[in-house]
Scaffold this active site. Sequence first.
Site, PDB file in Angstrom:
ATOM      1  N   ARG A   1      16.665  -8.273   5.368  1.00  0.00           N
ATOM      2  CA  ARG A   1      18.044  -8.013   5.780  1.00  0.00           C
ATOM      3  C   ARG A   1      18.691  -6.946   4.901  1.00  0.00           C
ATOM      4  NH1 ARG A   1      20.187 -14.050   5.560  1.00  0.00           N
ATOM      5  NH2 ARG A   1      18.806 -13.959   3.736  1.00  0.00           N
TER       6      ARG A   1
ATOM      7  N   ASP B   1       0.858  -1.178   0.000  1.00  0.00           N
ATOM      8  CA  ASP B   1       0.000   0.000   0.000  1.00  0.00           C
ATOM      9  C   ASP B   1       0.896   1.231   0.000  1.00  0.00           C
ATOM     10  OD1 ASP B   1      -2.260  -1.559   0.101  1.00  0.00           O
ATOM     11  OD2 ASP B   1      -2.277  -1.630   2.292  1.00  0.00           O
TER      12      ASP B   1
ATOM     13  N   THR C   1      28.731 -17.579  -0.350  1.00  0.00           N
ATOM     14  CA  THR C   1      27.281 -17.471  -0.226  1.00  0.00           C
ATOM     15  C   THR C   1      26.592 -18.249  -1.329  1.00  0.00           C
ATOM     16  OG1 THR C   1      25.436 -15.918   0.015  1.00  0.00           O
ATOM     17  CG2 THR C   1      27.094 -15.382  -1.639  1.00  0.00           C
TER      18      THR C   1
ATOM     19  N   ALA D   1      11.771   5.311   8.529  1.00  0.00           N
ATOM     20  CA  ALA D   1      11.531   5.368   7.084  1.00  0.00           C
ATOM     21  C   ALA D   1      10.217   6.089   6.817  1.00  0.00           C
ATOM     22  CB  ALA D   1      11.507   3.968   6.489  1.00  0.00           C
TER      23      ALA D   1
ATOM     24  N   ASP E   1      12.332 -11.322   3.198  1.00  0.00           N
ATOM     25  CA  ASP E   1      13.739 -11.121   3.565  1.00  0.00           C
ATOM     26  C   ASP E   1      13.980  -9.627   3.694  1.00  0.00           C
ATOM     27  OD1 ASP E   1      16.466 -11.047   3.925  1.00  0.00           O
ATOM     28  OD2 ASP E   1      16.920 -12.527   2.383  1.00  0.00           O
TER      29      ASP E   1
END
Length: 509
Positions: A433, A126, A454, A241, A431
Amino acid sequence: MMDSALYHPRIFFAHSFINGLYSSPRFANTCWRLVSRSSWEIKASENSDRNVFDENPVRKTDGSLFDSASFETVDAEITPETDDFFVSDAEGDPDCPTQGYSSIELALQALRKGKFVIVVDDETGDVEGNLIMAATLTSPKDIAFLIKNGSGIVSVGMKKENLERLSLTLMSPEMEDEDSSAPTFTITVDAKSGTSTGVSASDRAMTVLALSSLDAKPDDFRRPGHVFPLKYRDGGVLRRAGHTEASVDLMILAGLRPLSVLSAILDQEDGSMASLPYMKKLATEHDIPIVSLTDLIRYRRKRDKLVERITVSRLPTKWGLFQAYCYRSKLDGTENIALVKGNVGNGEDILVRVHSECLTGDIFGSARCDCGNQLDLAMELIEKEGRGVVVYLRGHEGRGIGLGHKLRAYNLQDEGHDTVQANVELGLSIDSREYGIGAQMLRDIGVRTMRLMTNNPAKFTGLKGYGLAVVGRVPVVTPITKENRRYMETKRKKMGHIYISDNNDQPLA
């Protein structure tokens, strides 16, 4: 053979005997396999005298090895590497805007010229968008445009010191809580000089300019009024934010005084909050840059110094001797650690693992995930290399949702949800992070180019653009178990993690 949905039956693992975990000599001494496309090679030890395996491995009820509790790590004699992670160079650049948005630099240019910018706070859910411009450059025409296309509420984003100088107190003192996500309105005001009722575009422009004046005094304003000052939270979008923080941050980045004018954009047809397509149409019609708040956060994270080094200490471990670097976040005080092996030297070609905190996996050996195994393997490979860095980032529990939410997600997984579906069901990010803190820690340690350990493309892109170059990838290949098989399969299918195919010799993208 191993009970795995992801690895071909012929793939072997030479298992390191870490944490006293059991393994099988028969399994370890199988032949090596070359994965052609990515130049990965994982090879079993040919030294049959090497005593790294348990002589009494635990067996399944059917007599086969590796029951659902086995989660050994891999001994890779030849470090598996790849040069490509199937992403573009621009994808990980914090200065590269989200597709469909303007760059932050373009927005800053517009603000310096006294033009509007649209800031959108969420490009996926939204949305709410605000028209913003520099308070010091405001004209009656600008306020008229803001009133016509906005909510009718004209706000001014201001720093705490300016609010205190003008004795502008909060409407609701409880909003002083720095952890609150709500905007912090002060008592409304009108300028006494040069205004009549205070409601016209001209009057409100005069009030905005008065609030922006370095010579303004508390007695220069009537209370209440028609302009709504908003308190900017120290730290800006890196702390909250919100549109207030975004607007003031943009003024600071543009080299302007830290005062903004802003108003939420409404759909002129029905008075509802404007949709993203509506805002993009408005931006196109009036040649207004439109930027994502997420992009602004990434832009700031690249430029702001987010961490400070607290101390460095010698740390002997079961793998070998490391130096432990402690860093404190300037945003929230969280302390993170980096373990450094050997001399970083010129910072080139450093083997690096950026590991997200996982209490259940790293400490308690949870079989639901592969986190603990990945950390063990990273430490072992860096010890063997004699040079490298493990960055351990706190606050990443459950891919950023926190320990409590992670355990709730586990309950949903037991009911049939996968790891992605469980997060969505809880109304949480898949996620969330962010790796800017880790990138700045690596920069401070002296890393410049790295081979990143990774399987996660998001981690690869999340570290690019901070003055670091990822010159290669080292897959972190650990065994699949009955407990974590679906979890890892979901990460491969839905989150783009790269493992080895169970049907061919190609890396999975």
